[in-house]
Design a protein around this motif. Structure first.
Motif, PDB file in Angstrom:
ATOM      1  N   PRO A  88       0.827  -1.221   0.000  1.00 25.48           N
ATOM      2  CA  PRO A  88       0.000   0.000   0.000  1.00 25.48           C
ATOM      3  C   PRO A  88       0.857   1.266   0.000  1.00 25.48           C
ATOM      4  O   PRO A  88       1.871   1.333   0.683  1.00 25.48           O
ATOM      5  CB  PRO A  88      -0.796  -0.096   1.302  1.00 25.48           C
ATOM      6  CG  PRO A  88      -0.418  -1.358   1.959  1.00 25.48           C
ATOM      7  CD  PRO A  88       0.697  -2.002   1.216  1.00 25.48           C
ATOM      8  N   LYS A  89       0.434   2.218  -0.823  1.00 23.01           N
ATOM      9  CA  LYS A  89       1.099   3.539  -0.857  1.00 23.01           C
ATOM     10  C   LYS A  89       0.046   4.601  -0.594  1.00 23.01           C
ATOM     11  O   LYS A  89      -1.111   4.424  -0.953  1.00 23.01           O
ATOM     12  CB  LYS A  89       1.650   3.783  -2.268  1.00 23.01           C
ATOM     13  CG  LYS A  89       3.077   3.366  -2.463  1.00 23.01           C
ATOM     14  CD  LYS A  89       3.689   4.042  -3.701  1.00 23.01           C
ATOM     15  CE  LYS A  89       2.980   3.776  -4.999  1.00 23.01           C
ATOM     16  NZ  LYS A  89       3.452   2.778  -5.898  1.00 23.01           N
ATOM     17  N   GLN A  90       0.432   5.720  -0.005  1.00 21.89           N
ATOM     18  CA  GLN A  90      -0.531   6.801   0.197  1.00 21.89           C
ATOM     19  C   GLN A  90      -0.711   7.566  -1.108  1.00 21.89           C
ATOM     20  O   GLN A  90       0.253   7.882  -1.795  1.00 21.89           O
ATOM     21  CB  GLN A  90      -0.050   7.738   1.314  1.00 21.89           C
ATOM     22  CG  GLN A  90      -0.093   7.093   2.691  1.00 21.89           C
ATOM     23  CD  GLN A  90      -1.511   6.728   3.140  1.00 21.89           C
ATOM     24  OE1 GLN A  90      -2.461   7.428   2.867  1.00 21.89           O
ATOM     25  NE2 GLN A  90      -1.644   5.586   3.832  1.00 21.89           N
ATOM     26  N   PHE A  91      -1.961   7.848  -1.441  1.00 20.66           N
ATOM     27  CA  PHE A  91      -2.291   8.486  -2.720  1.00 20.66           C
ATOM     28  C   PHE A  91      -3.107   9.732  -2.416  1.00 20.66           C
ATOM     29  O   PHE A  91      -4.188   9.633  -1.834  1.00 20.66           O
ATOM     30  CB  PHE A  91      -3.089   7.476  -3.542  1.00 20.66           C
ATOM     31  CG  PHE A  91      -3.663   8.008  -4.817  1.00 20.66           C
ATOM     32  CD1 PHE A  91      -2.832   8.278  -5.889  1.00 20.66           C
ATOM     33  CD2 PHE A  91      -5.037   8.202  -4.959  1.00 20.66           C
ATOM     34  CE1 PHE A  91      -3.365   8.758  -7.076  1.00 20.66           C
ATOM     35  CE2 PHE A  91      -5.575   8.681  -6.129  1.00 20.66           C
ATOM     36  CZ  PHE A  91      -4.733   8.962  -7.199  1.00 20.66           C
ATOM     37  N   ASN A  92      -2.592  10.915  -2.742  1.00 29.05           N
ATOM     38  CA  ASN A  92      -3.315  12.156  -2.424  1.00 29.05           C
ATOM     39  C   ASN A  92      -4.526  12.305  -3.333  1.00 29.05           C
ATOM     40  O   ASN A  92      -4.446  12.089  -4.538  1.00 29.05           O
ATOM     41  CB  ASN A  92      -2.405  13.381  -2.554  1.00 29.05           C
ATOM     42  CG  ASN A  92      -3.053  14.585  -1.899  1.00 29.05           C
ATOM     43  OD1 ASN A  92      -4.069  15.086  -2.371  1.00 29.05           O
ATOM     44  ND2 ASN A  92      -2.489  15.030  -0.793  1.00 29.05           N
ATOM     45  N   LEU A  93      -5.647  12.662  -2.719  1.00 28.83           N
ATOM     46  CA  LEU A  93      -6.919  12.654  -3.456  1.00 28.83           C
ATOM     47  C   LEU A  93      -7.243  13.977  -4.146  1.00 28.83           C
ATOM     48  O   LEU A  93      -8.271  14.088  -4.809  1.00 28.83           O
ATOM     49  CB  LEU A  93      -8.067  12.333  -2.494  1.00 28.83           C
ATOM     50  CG  LEU A  93      -8.013  10.960  -1.840  1.00 28.83           C
ATOM     51  CD1 LEU A  93      -9.259  10.738  -0.989  1.00 28.83           C
ATOM     52  CD2 LEU A  93      -7.915   9.856  -2.879  1.00 28.83           C
ATOM     53  N   MET A  94      -6.381  14.995  -3.998  1.00 29.98           N
ATOM     54  CA  MET A  94      -6.730  16.284  -4.608  1.00 29.98           C
ATOM     55  C   MET A  94      -6.377  16.321  -6.097  1.00 29.98           C
ATOM     56  O   MET A  94      -5.307  15.871  -6.509  1.00 29.98           O
ATOM     57  CB  MET A  94      -6.030  17.423  -3.871  1.00 29.98           C
ATOM     58  CG  MET A  94      -6.721  17.751  -2.565  1.00 29.98           C
ATOM     59  SD  MET A  94      -6.210  19.347  -1.935  1.00 29.98           S
ATOM     60  CE  MET A  94      -4.517  19.016  -1.514  1.00 29.98           C
ATOM     61  N   PHE A  95      -7.291  16.891  -6.872  1.00 31.61           N
ATOM     62  CA  PHE A  95      -7.015  17.138  -8.290  1.00 31.61           C
ATOM     63  C   PHE A  95      -6.187  18.411  -8.390  1.00 31.61           C
ATOM     64  O   PHE A  95      -6.472  19.379  -7.697  1.00 31.61           O
ATOM     65  CB  PHE A  95      -8.328  17.417  -9.034  1.00 31.61           C
ATOM     66  CG  PHE A  95      -9.105  16.191  -9.394  1.00 31.61           C
ATOM     67  CD1 PHE A  95      -8.783  15.455 -10.523  1.00 31.61           C
ATOM     68  CD2 PHE A  95     -10.199  15.783  -8.624  1.00 31.61           C
ATOM     69  CE1 PHE A  95      -9.524  14.333 -10.881  1.00 31.61           C
ATOM     70  CE2 PHE A  95     -10.938  14.665  -8.967  1.00 31.61           C
ATOM     71  CZ  PHE A  95     -10.594  13.932 -10.102  1.00 31.61           C
ATOM     72  N   HIS A  96      -5.156  18.435  -9.271  1.00 31.70           N
ATOM     73  CA  HIS A  96      -4.508  19.726  -9.479  1.00 31.70           C
ATOM     74  C   HIS A  96      -4.814  20.286 -10.834  1.00 31.70           C
ATOM     75  O   HIS A  96      -5.211  19.595 -11.748  1.00 31.70           O
ATOM     76  CB  HIS A  96      -2.980  19.768  -9.367  1.00 31.70           C
ATOM     77  CG  HIS A  96      -2.297  18.590  -8.859  1.00 31.70           C
ATOM     78  ND1 HIS A  96      -1.304  17.950  -9.505  1.00 31.70           N
ATOM     79  CD2 HIS A  96      -2.476  17.952  -7.679  1.00 31.70           C
ATOM     80  CE1 HIS A  96      -0.866  16.971  -8.788  1.00 31.70           C
ATOM     81  NE2 HIS A  96      -1.557  16.923  -7.686  1.00 31.70           N
ATOM     82  N   THR A  97      -4.516  21.580 -10.914  1.00 38.66           N
ATOM     83  CA  THR A  97      -4.597  22.279 -12.181  1.00 38.66           C
ATOM     84  C   THR A  97      -3.553  23.386 -12.149  1.00 38.66           C
ATOM     85  O   THR A  97      -2.805  23.497 -11.181  1.00 38.66           O
ATOM     86  CB  THR A  97      -6.020  22.833 -12.405  1.00 38.66           C
ATOM     87  OG1 THR A  97      -6.084  23.391 -13.714  1.00 38.66           O
ATOM     88  CG2 THR A  97      -6.397  23.892 -11.385  1.00 38.66           C
ATOM     89  N   PHE A  98      -3.473  24.182 -13.204  1.00 35.29           N
ATOM     90  CA  PHE A  98      -2.525  25.296 -13.228  1.00 35.29           C
ATOM     91  C   PHE A  98      -3.283  26.584 -13.475  1.00 35.29           C
ATOM     92  O   PHE A  98      -4.203  26.607 -14.279  1.00 35.29           O
ATOM     93  CB  PHE A  98      -1.471  25.074 -14.312  1.00 35.29           C
ATOM     94  CG  PHE A  98      -0.641  23.866 -14.031  1.00 35.29           C
ATOM     95  CD1 PHE A  98       0.418  23.925 -13.137  1.00 35.29           C
ATOM     96  CD2 PHE A  98      -0.943  22.650 -14.625  1.00 35.29           C
ATOM     97  CE1 PHE A  98       1.157  22.800 -12.844  1.00 35.29           C
ATOM     98  CE2 PHE A  98      -0.211  21.512 -14.335  1.00 35.29           C
ATOM     99  CZ  PHE A  98       0.856  21.589 -13.437  1.00 35.29           C
ATOM    100  N   VAL A  99      -2.882  27.634 -12.773  1.00 34.01           N
ATOM    101  CA  VAL A  99      -3.565  28.912 -12.912  1.00 34.01           C
ATOM    102  C   VAL A  99      -2.689  29.827 -13.752  1.00 34.01           C
ATOM    103  O   VAL A  99      -1.514  29.997 -13.450  1.00 34.01           O
ATOM    104  CB  VAL A  99      -3.833  29.546 -11.529  1.00 34.01           C
ATOM    105  CG1 VAL A  99      -4.415  30.940 -11.683  1.00 34.01           C
ATOM    106  CG2 VAL A  99      -4.777  28.653 -10.726  1.00 34.01           C
ATOM    107  N   GLY A 100      -3.256  30.400 -14.814  1.00 29.84           N
ATOM    108  CA  GLY A 100      -2.481  31.271 -15.696  1.00 29.84           C
ATOM    109  C   GLY A 100      -1.911  30.480 -16.859  1.00 29.84           C
ATOM    110  O   GLY A 100      -2.028  29.250 -16.920  1.00 29.84           O
TER     111      GLY A 100
END
Ligand code: ATP
Length: 501
Positions: free
Chosen positions: A180-192
């Protein structure tokens, strides 16, 4: 009896409640679109919640209505928000990959069946898999062994060495699982216009932080005083490892959250108050109390912000896919003063509240948070309302509370000739300003009743030859299918009396 989830999903698609997102391209796992009736049902639930929270909030222990104001904050905020809130560091789930199929699973949703005698492979299954299905698969995979030779254990409780021999849950093409590995649940994007880490931002994984960010703005711009609440409804995004169970766990969903700010010495009183109020809400709008329960979180389930406080309890609903067990519908947490303190630390802006009656009394308020899923609530209401009934042509009706029903009434001219449509259209024009009504002119009357049953319309008004003669209409009541005649000019009053929220 447990309702059939496949039939509920099929009705939702057939009648226009919920469609898979990007349906014509084969869908996108974890994303859903709300159709013409789904959006009405969802808006009705949202509006009722808003009414219970913001426009007609409950009466507090002092006999006065409590104070709650609303906001609508941005989905994308300064990324420092999510560092302060703990989401960048800690909002993750343990996941395992299947080495062969490359499929990814949430480790805490897998149950491992390990051989009792310690010899040979263990097998992992999704936690909601039926036991007879598991028994059959184990038999096939192990060359004939019975399920009785295995012991079921949550996969996350097993030592990592056990993964060397375990076979993953997609048993059509069995393979072994990674650690098992920890997987961050937040989606990213880029601004600009320029990508790159400096411009990285996140889609909010909860609506709550937008409320904490505006705590000062609300205090400084309105007349609220502690204790008070700030409410918000809106989209949240989580890159869930295994979206499943229709709209229960999706990657884009909506939340209805309220942060209640109070003096720490009153936290317990307000927590008990909101526990009771929130249960009342769900049962008042149609969930049957046998299918709703309150469950305290165990110590090891508590979120980072709730560790020190009075704990968290969930309002749970018995969904068809959890039955006879329950699944979370709303969490009510004592967040202590974790979030405001963190934002004070990271932003340098003071989050203290000064008691206007006693300016020496400065404190960072504690927070009690009832956090509900709007889209998950829609699912609970649909599951509760779905009522198979062999005695009617549609074989099923939706027993929705009238306040939630997408259409409160249907107006049905018996035929498409002889004044029927003219009178029907006039009635429709007369009452549509006050009620969401459907005017449905074509098709035989049985089919039209069937449609209204399936979309949960509480009342159908039929215009026939007798209407032309004596200005009366038939009212057909959804649940009982009973019919009576009332005057055309009494229709609005009839609905007013029967449809109260
Ligand atoms: P879970 O344990 O099911 O992942 P959670 O405890 O992380 O949920 P909270 O962060 O407390 O959920 O969010 C509050 C509410 O938002 C939940 O009670 C649920 O109704 C809703 N919610 C959370 N995640 C999802 C999702 N992926 N899809 C739909 N609704 C969700």
């Amino acid at each position: 009896s447990v309702k059939d989830m496949k039939e509920i999903v099929a009705l939702c698609k057939r009648r226009g409640f919920v469609f898979p997102a990007s349906d014509i391209y084969g869908g996108l796992n974890g994303f859903w679109d709300y159709g013409p009736l789904g959006v009405e049902l969802k808006n009705n639930l949202r509006d009722l919640w808003w009414k219970w929270m913001v426009t007609c909030p409950p009466v507090g222990p002092d006999g006065q209505p409590v104070d709650i104001v609303g906001i609508d904050s941005s989905i994308i905020q300064n990324p420092k928000t999510w560092e302060a809130s703990g989401h960048v560091g800690g909002f993750s789930d343990p996941m395992v990959d299947c080495r062969e199929t490359k499929l990814r699973y949430r480790a805490d949703h897998l149950i491992a069946y390990m051989p009792k005698n310690g010899e040979g492979n263990g097998y992992a299954f999704m936690e909601n898999e039926e036991e007879d299905v598991i028994a059959k698969r184990i038999k096939n995979l192990s060359g004939g062994k019975s399920i009785g030779n295995f012991e079921a254990t949550p996969l996350v409780d097993l030592p990592v060495t056990a993964y060397a021999t375990i076979v993953g849950p997609d048993t059509k093409t069995p393979g072994t699982l990674t650690e098992p590995k920890q997987f961050n649940l937040m989606f990213h994007t880029f601004v600009g216009a320029t990508g790159g880490d400096d411009n990285k931002a996140y889609l909010r994984p909860e609506t709550a932080q937008g409320i904490f960010l505006n705590f000062k703005n609300v205090l400084d711009s309105s007349r609220v005083r502690v204790p008070f609440g700030i409410a918000q409804v809106g989209k949240a995004f989580r890159n869930e490892v295994n979206p499943r169970n229709f709209i229960f766990r999706s990657r884009e969903f909506e939340q209805m959250e309220m942060e209640w700010f109070c003096h720490p010495s009153e936290a317990k009183m307000w927590r008990d108050f909101w526990f009771a109020e929130r249960q009342k809400f769900w049962t008042a709008i149609g969930l049957v109390s046998e299918n709703v329960r309150m469950r305290d979180h165990d110590k090891d389930e508590l979120s980072h912000y709730a560790k020190e406080g009075l704990g968290t309890a969930d309002i749970e609903y018995r969904f068809p896919f959890t039955a006879p067990g329950f699944g979370e519908l709303e969490g009510i947490a004592h967040r202590c003063n974790f979030d405001l303190t963190q934002h004070q630390k990271h932003s340098g802006v003071k989050m203290e509240y000064t008691d206007p009656m006693d300016p020496k009394n400065k404190f960072i308020p504690d927070v009690i948070e009832p956090a509900a899923g709007l889209t998950r609530g829609v699912l609970a209401l649909l599951c509760e309302a779905y009522t198979p009934d062999p005695n009617r042509p549609s074989g099923v009706y939706l027993n929705l509370h009238p306040a939630l029903a997408p259409k409160k009434a249907a107006i049905l001219p018996l035929t498409a000739k002889d004044q029927h449509p003219v009178i029907a259209t006039k009635l429709y024009m007369d009452i549509r300003n006050e009620f969401a009504v459907d005017l449905d002119i074509k098709q035989n009357i049985g089919k039209r009743y069937a449609r209204q049953d399936e979309i949960g319309t509480p009342y159908c008004f039929t215009i026939d030859d007798q209407t032309v003669a004596d200005q009366t209409v038939t009212v057909r009541e959804r649940n009982t299918m009973s019919q009576e005649r009332i005057g055309l000019d009494h229709v609005a009053e009839y609905l007013r009396k029967n449809i109260r929220s």
